[in-house]
Design a protein around this motif. Structure first.
Motif: not given
Ligand code: SAH
Ligand code: F3S
Length: 479
Positions: A364-370, A397-413
Motif C-alpha cells: 500500500v505504501k501508506y502516507d501516515f499510520g497510527f 519489537r514488531r511495533l518498532a519494525e512497523i513504525i520504522n517502515l511507516q516512517q520510510a513510507h511517509s518520507l517517500y510520500h
C-alpha cells in the motif's frame, strides 16, 4: 445573548478555546482524551451546560465543575485518566466546593465502580446521556452522587449546536453517526458507545452551513464507521429492511451524504473519519473523485496484513479484499493519500503473520499510520475467548519494525511533493516558529512556510522545497 470565544494556549487534553456567555456565573473545566469524537462530544456537553449557567475555563483551580471525557481503547489511556483524577482531587483540597465528573467511554465501562470504589468522582455520565446533564449536575450540586450510563438507540445530539472548543476557527468536527455494530473482537467501543445510529442529513447540512457562515473553511464528518452511515428516517440500521418502500427509496447513504455536503457548500473542504474497509463502497470513491472540495485522503485502518489474524479480529474482509479496495482507491483517485491503524501482537500472531503486515504495508505504501501494541480490554470477545499470548517484548519489537517502515513510507510520500506547488489551507502558526504558517494540503500532509500577508483560513499555493517524513517545507507562490 452575546457569546465570546477566547483562544488560549492548548495543553494536553485541554480545549483550545473557552466559551463565555453573558449572565453565566459558574465555571466548567472540561478536558478530552481519546478520539476526535470525544473532542466533539465535549463541545456538545459545553453547549448543554452553557444553558445551565456554565462558562468554560482553562484554569482547573477556579472551576466549579471539572469534567473529563475519557477513553477506554487501551489500558494506557485509562491509566492517564486515573492520574488526571488524582490531580483534580489534589486541587479539590484547596477548592472544596469543586465537583468532579467522568464522561465518555470509561464512565460507560466502569459505571458505578467509579462512585463506589474510587470515591474520586461525584458524577458519572455515559456518551448517550449528556442531555441529562442539567438534572445530574443539580443532584451533584445538592451534595449527592449522580450517574446516567444508559445507552440509546436514537440519540445523535442532532439538534445540539456544539460550542467550538477544539477548533482553530478554520476546521471543525461534525458527528454524523454514533456507536459501532462491527464487534471487532479486540475493541471496547461497541460496549462503551452502543449501537450504531445515523444522524438526520438535514441537521448535518445545517451544521455545515452554519460553520461556513461563521467563517469555517473545513469540516470533518465523524463517526466510528462513517461508511455505514444510513439515514432512512431514524432508528437502527438493521431495521432498514423493514422500513417502508418510500423510506428505502429516499434513504441517504454515505456517498450521497458526501455529495449533498459537497454540492451545498462547494467551497468548504470536506474530510471524514473513520472508514472501515468492509463498509467502504466504490460509490464513496466516485463521490470523492467527482468533487474537488472532498479532500483526497482516506483513513482506512486494517489492523493486520494476515487474513488469519483479520478473521480472529472479526474484521469482515481478507488481506486480498483489502488490497483490491486499495487498488480501486488508486485507480479512481490516483492522488489519494491513505493512512492506516495497525495492532501488533494480537492473540496468536506469529512471525509469519507479522511479516504479512509488513508486506501489506509495502504493497500500500501508506502516507501516515497510527500503530499500537495490542492491549487486552475487559469484556471484549478476545479477552473472553482468546489468549493474549504474544510477549510484550515481541509486541514492542514488531511495533518498532512497523513504525520504522511507516516512517520510510511517509518520507517517500512527502518527498514526492518536492518541486511541486500545492494548495494549503492555513490553520495557524507553525509549532516551531511564529514566523511560519502551518496548514495542510488535500492529502492531509502538513506544510509550513514563511509568513507574508496571508491570514489564518486562507487557501494559498505553496511550492515545496524540502521535507521531513512528517512535514513539507516551502514558500508561497502567487497564483
Ligand atoms: N472505527 C474507530 C476505531 C476506533 S479505535 C475510529 O473511528 O477510529 C482506533 C484504533 O485503536 C483502532 O483502529 C485500532 O487500531 C486501535 N485499537 C482498538 N482497540 C485496541 C486494542 N484493544 N489494543 C490496541 N489497539 C486498539
Ligand atoms: Fe472498534 Fe471495529 Fe468498530 S475497531 S470502533 S469495533 S469498526
Amino acid at each position: 445573548m452575546a457569546s465570546e470565544n477566547i483562544i488560549e494556549e492548548k495543553k494536553q487534553g485541554q480545549a483550545l478555546i473557552t466559551n463565555k456567555k453573558d449572565g453565566n456565573t459558574k465555571l466548567l473545566f472540561i478536558e478530552s482524551y481519546g478520539c476526535q469524537m470525544n473532542l466533539n462530544d465535549s463541545e456538545i456537553v459545553a453547549s448543554i451546560l452553557a444553558e445551565e449557567g456554565f462558562n468554560t475555563t482553562n484554569l482547573l483551580e477556579e472551576a466549579d465543575l471539572v469534567l473529563v471525557n475519557t477513553c477506554s481503547i487501551r489500558e494506557k489511556a485509562e491509566q492517564t485518566i486515573r492520574k488526571r483524577l488524582q490531580k483534580y482531587n489534589k486541587v479539590r483540597r484547596i477548592n472544596p466546593n469543586m465537583k468532579i465528573g467522568v464522561l465518555g467511554c470509561m464512565a460507560e465501562r466502569l459505571k458505578t465502580k467509579f462512585l463506589e470504589e474510587e470515591k474520586m468522582v461525584d458524577l458519572v455520565v455515559g456518551p448517550d446521556a449528556y442531555r441529562d446533564l442539567p438534572n445530574l449536575v443539580k443532584e451533584v450540586e445538592s451534595g449527592k452522587d449522580a450517574i446516567n450510563v444508559i445507552l440509546s438507540k436514537e440519540e445523535t445530539y442532532g439538534d445540539v449546536s456544539p460550542v467550538r472548543l477544539n477548533s482553530n476557527g478554520v476546521s471543525a468536527f461534525i458527528s454524523i453517526t454514533r456507536g459501532c455494530d462491527n464487534m471487532c473482537t479486540f475493541c471496547v467501543v461497541p460496549f462503551t458507545r452502543g449501537r450504531e445510529r445515523s444522524r438526520d442529513p438535514q441537521s448535518i447540512i445545517k451544521e455545515a452551513q452554519d460553520l461556513w457562515d461563521s467563517g469555517y473553511k473545513e469540516i470533518t464528518l465523524l463517526g466510528q464507521n462513517v461508511d455505514s452511515y444510513l439515514w432512512y428516517g431514524g432508528g437502527l440500521k438493521k431495521d432498514f429492511k423493514n422500513a417502508s418502500e418510500i423510506a428505502q427509496a429516499t434513504a441517504v447513504d454515505f456517498s450521497k451524504l458526501l455529495e449533498m455536503v459537497a454540492t451545498t457548500l462547494p467551497k468548504i473542504r470536506i474530510r471524514f473519519a473513520t472508514s472501515n474497509p468492509q463498509d467502504m463502497s466504490i460509490d464513496v470513491l466516485h463521490s470523492m473523485a467527482k468533487y474537488d472540495n472532498i479532500c483526497k485522503y482516506i483513513h482506512l485502518p486494517v489492523q493486520s496484513g494476515s487474513t488469519k489474524i483479520l478473521k480472529k479480529m472479526n474484521r469482515q474482509h481478507t488481506r486480498e479484499e483489502y488490497m483490491e479496495l486499495i487498488d480501486n482507491v488508486k485507480k479512481i483517485i490516483p492522488d489519494c493519500a491513505i493512512s492506516q491503524d495497525m495492532i501488533t501482537g494480537f492473540c496468536g500472531e506469529t512471525e509469519e503473520d507479522h511479516q504479512e503486515t509488513l508486506s501489506l504495508m509495502e504493497y500500500v505504501k501508506y502516507d501516515f499510520g497510527f500503530m499500537f501494541a495490542y492491549s487486552e480490554r475487559p469484556g471484549t470477545l478476545a479477552e473472553k475467548k482468546m489468549e493474549d499470548d504474544v510477549p510484550l517484548a515481541i509486541k514492542k519489537r514488531r511495533l518498532a519494525e512497523i513504525i520504522n517502515l511507516q516512517q520510510a513510507h511517509s518520507l517517500y510520500h512527502t518527498e514526492q511533493f518536492i518541486g511541486k506547488t500545492v494548495e494549503i489551507l492555513i490553520e495557524g502558526n507553525s509549532k516551531k516558529s511564529d514566523a511560519h504558517w502551518m496548514g495542510r494540503n488535500t492529502q492531509n500532509a502538513v506544510a509550513v512556510f514563511p509568513k507574508g500577508d496571508e491570514k489564518i483560513g486562507d487557501l494559498v499555493m505553496v511550492k515545496i522545497n524540502q521535507c521531513t517524513s512528517a512535514t513539507l517545507i516551502g514558500t508561497r507562490v502567487n497564483s
